[in-house]
Design a protein around this motif. Structure first.
Motif, PDB file in Angstrom:
ATOM      1  N   ARG A 110      -8.471   8.867   0.886  1.00  0.00           N
ATOM      2  CA  ARG A 110      -8.103  10.287   0.852  1.00  0.00           C
ATOM      3  C   ARG A 110      -9.023  11.049  -0.104  1.00  0.00           C
ATOM      4  O   ARG A 110      -9.514  12.133   0.221  1.00  0.00           O
ATOM      5  CB  ARG A 110      -6.650  10.456   0.437  1.00  0.00           C
ATOM      6  N   ARG A 133     -11.789   3.296   6.220  1.00  0.00           N
ATOM      7  CA  ARG A 133     -11.194   1.982   5.987  1.00  0.00           C
ATOM      8  C   ARG A 133     -11.638   0.938   7.008  1.00  0.00           C
ATOM      9  O   ARG A 133     -11.483  -0.260   6.777  1.00  0.00           O
ATOM     10  CB  ARG A 133      -9.671   2.095   5.951  1.00  0.00           C
ATOM     11  N   ASP A 169     -13.674  -1.450   2.151  1.00  0.00           N
ATOM     12  CA  ASP A 169     -12.458  -2.089   1.646  1.00  0.00           C
ATOM     13  C   ASP A 169     -11.901  -1.237   0.506  1.00  0.00           C
ATOM     14  O   ASP A 169     -12.126  -1.513  -0.676  1.00  0.00           O
ATOM     15  CB  ASP A 169     -12.780  -3.507   1.164  1.00  0.00           C
ATOM     16  N   VAL A 170     -11.201  -0.158   0.892  1.00  0.00           N
ATOM     17  CA  VAL A 170     -10.643   0.762  -0.099  1.00  0.00           C
ATOM     18  C   VAL A 170      -9.178   1.033   0.231  1.00  0.00           C
ATOM     19  O   VAL A 170      -8.722   0.814   1.364  1.00  0.00           O
ATOM     20  CB  VAL A 170     -11.424   2.103  -0.129  1.00  0.00           C
ATOM     21  N   THR A 171      -8.443   1.526  -0.748  1.00  0.00           N
ATOM     22  CA  THR A 171      -7.038   1.883  -0.547  1.00  0.00           C
ATOM     23  C   THR A 171      -6.938   3.208   0.196  1.00  0.00           C
ATOM     24  O   THR A 171      -7.912   3.963   0.299  1.00  0.00           O
ATOM     25  CB  THR A 171      -6.322   2.014  -1.895  1.00  0.00           C
ATOM     26  N   LYS A 172      -5.743   3.516   0.678  1.00  0.00           N
ATOM     27  CA  LYS A 172      -5.515   4.807   1.338  1.00  0.00           C
ATOM     28  C   LYS A 172      -5.776   5.962   0.376  1.00  0.00           C
ATOM     29  O   LYS A 172      -6.329   6.997   0.761  1.00  0.00           O
ATOM     30  CB  LYS A 172      -4.083   4.883   1.872  1.00  0.00           C
ATOM     31  N   ALA A 173      -5.369   5.772  -0.879  1.00  0.00           N
ATOM     32  CA  ALA A 173      -5.565   6.830  -1.875  1.00  0.00           C
ATOM     33  C   ALA A 173      -7.059   7.084  -2.108  1.00  0.00           C
ATOM     34  O   ALA A 173      -7.501   8.236  -2.207  1.00  0.00           O
ATOM     35  CB  ALA A 173      -4.878   6.450  -3.183  1.00  0.00           C
ATOM     36  N   ALA A 174      -7.841   6.012  -2.167  1.00  0.00           N
ATOM     37  CA  ALA A 174      -9.285   6.169  -2.367  1.00  0.00           C
ATOM     38  C   ALA A 174      -9.930   6.808  -1.141  1.00  0.00           C
ATOM     39  O   ALA A 174     -10.836   7.640  -1.272  1.00  0.00           O
ATOM     40  CB  ALA A 174      -9.924   4.808  -2.658  1.00  0.00           C
ATOM     41  N   THR A 233      -9.686   8.813   7.295  1.00  0.00           N
ATOM     42  CA  THR A 233      -9.359   7.589   6.569  1.00  0.00           C
ATOM     43  C   THR A 233      -9.517   6.360   7.458  1.00  0.00           C
ATOM     44  O   THR A 233      -9.881   5.288   6.968  1.00  0.00           O
ATOM     45  CB  THR A 233      -7.928   7.643   6.002  1.00  0.00           C
TER      46      THR A 233
END
Length: 348
Positions: free
Chosen positions: A156, A145, A149-154, A141
């Protein structure tokens, strides 16, 4: 024992014009290395460990860089990636051209933008390359990242998807595992997944099957070739194992004592090697069709960087050396994709 190249290579497949077109023949190279010199500083002076190395990697192609341990293969890869331990090792001259830009001249910040996202590398030993205090998921991750530019969930979800794609069992659970909790084959699959997660244009794989048993080696190589073809990606594969070369390469560059001494399409190199060193490597290889059982070793040892002969670097070990080979350094001559550095090439 490594698999027999005769059982892992299909020359007809490698020479098929359709396959050649699919591998990017006739198109501009994805990466061009030109006259690369990399030197190491010692108390006794500075010595070239990579000398006048030139090669291209074409679109959708696997180029294998092969040679004995210590010949400069890994230093060449680290030079391309700008990951040299500087000091004492540094690039002294030459170019590494990617997308019209010489990577050797870029500031470190811009080189970091290229690494992982556009050119990625699998290192030789996954246990030492993976940080033991971070889980697989934390490592992956962070890579994602840093460049997306993505979230932690994305991140994962992307990680688990690529871990599944490279054949890691139970990828969702392994996402939370530490390196020491994984087998050697699993760690190598994690390294492959981390290198591929950003869908790079070029993958550099440095001895990716070292220390793995033969069955796992075959699985890893099959996975690498499958991912390379499926993603239309170019790959530089570094190895000392000619059986690996036969099973995966489109073209082969043979390295000796820091120099490229021969380059050719894989089927041509195995069928008609011209350099005495390449011939020696092939004669030292086990082969099921060989009538005699004994292997033919290459006499002598690779000279250390500070004691290179003034002429051909292979001359002290070469059974066909001429008088000029001891005094004159042969130039690397390349024509129609076939390269050779030798004054006295021999029929095989």
């Amino acid at each position: 024992m490594s698999p027999d190249p005769a059982m892992n290579s299909d020359p007809a497949m490698n020479s098929d014009p359709t396959a050649a077109a699919a591998n990017g023949a006739g198109r501009a190279p994805v990466l061009s290395v030109r006259n690369l010199h990399t030197a190491v500083a010692t108390p006794d002076g500075s010595f070239d460990v990579v000398r006048d190395v030139s090669f291209d990697i074409n679109p959708n192609e696997v180029l294998c860089l092969v040679g004995e341990s210590g010949c400069g293969k890994t230093i060449t890869a680290l030079s391309i990636m700008r990951l040299l331990p500087t000091p004492p090792v540094r690039i002294t001259s030459g170019e590494v051209v990617f997308d019209g830009t010489d990577l050797t001249q870029l500031p470190e910040r811009r080189v970091r933008d290229v690494r992982s996202e556009r050119i990625s590398m699998i290192f030789q030993d996954p246990l030492t390359s993976l940080d033991p205090v971070f889980t697989v998921g934390q490592v992956m991750t962070e890579v994602i990242r840093t460049h997306r530019d993505v979230t932690k969930a994305a991140a994962r979800e992307m990680s688990v998807d690529i871990l599944r794609a490279v054949g890691l069992p139970a990828p969702a659970e392994r996402f939370d595992s530490y390196p020491h909790e994984l087998s050697g084959g699993m760690r190598q699959r994690v390294m492959i997944a981390t290198a591929l997660v950003l869908d790079p244009e070029i993958l550099i794989a440095d001895e990716p099957t070292t220390a793995l048993d033969v069955t796992v080696q075959a699985q890893i190589l099959e996975r690498l070739r499958s991912e390379q073809q499926g993603r239309h990606m170019s790959m530089l594969l570094i190895t000392h194992d000619l059986a690996v070369v036969a099973s995966i390469a489109d073209r082969v560059a043979v390295m000796y004592a820091g120099e490229i001494v021969e380059e050719a399409p894989v089927d041509e190199l195995f069928a008609d090697p011209r350099h005495p060193y390449t011939q020696g490597l092939l004669r030292a290889l086990p082969h099921v069709s060989r009538k005699r059982r004994e292997l033919v070793p290459i006499a002598g040892l690779v000279p250390p960087a500070q004691m290179m002969p003034p002429g051909c670097r292979f001359a002290p070990r070469c059974p066909h050396a001429l008088e000029r080979c001891w005094d004159e350094h042969p130039a690397y001559e390349k024509n129609h994709g076939v390269g050779l550095r030798c004054f006295n090439p021999q029929p095989f």
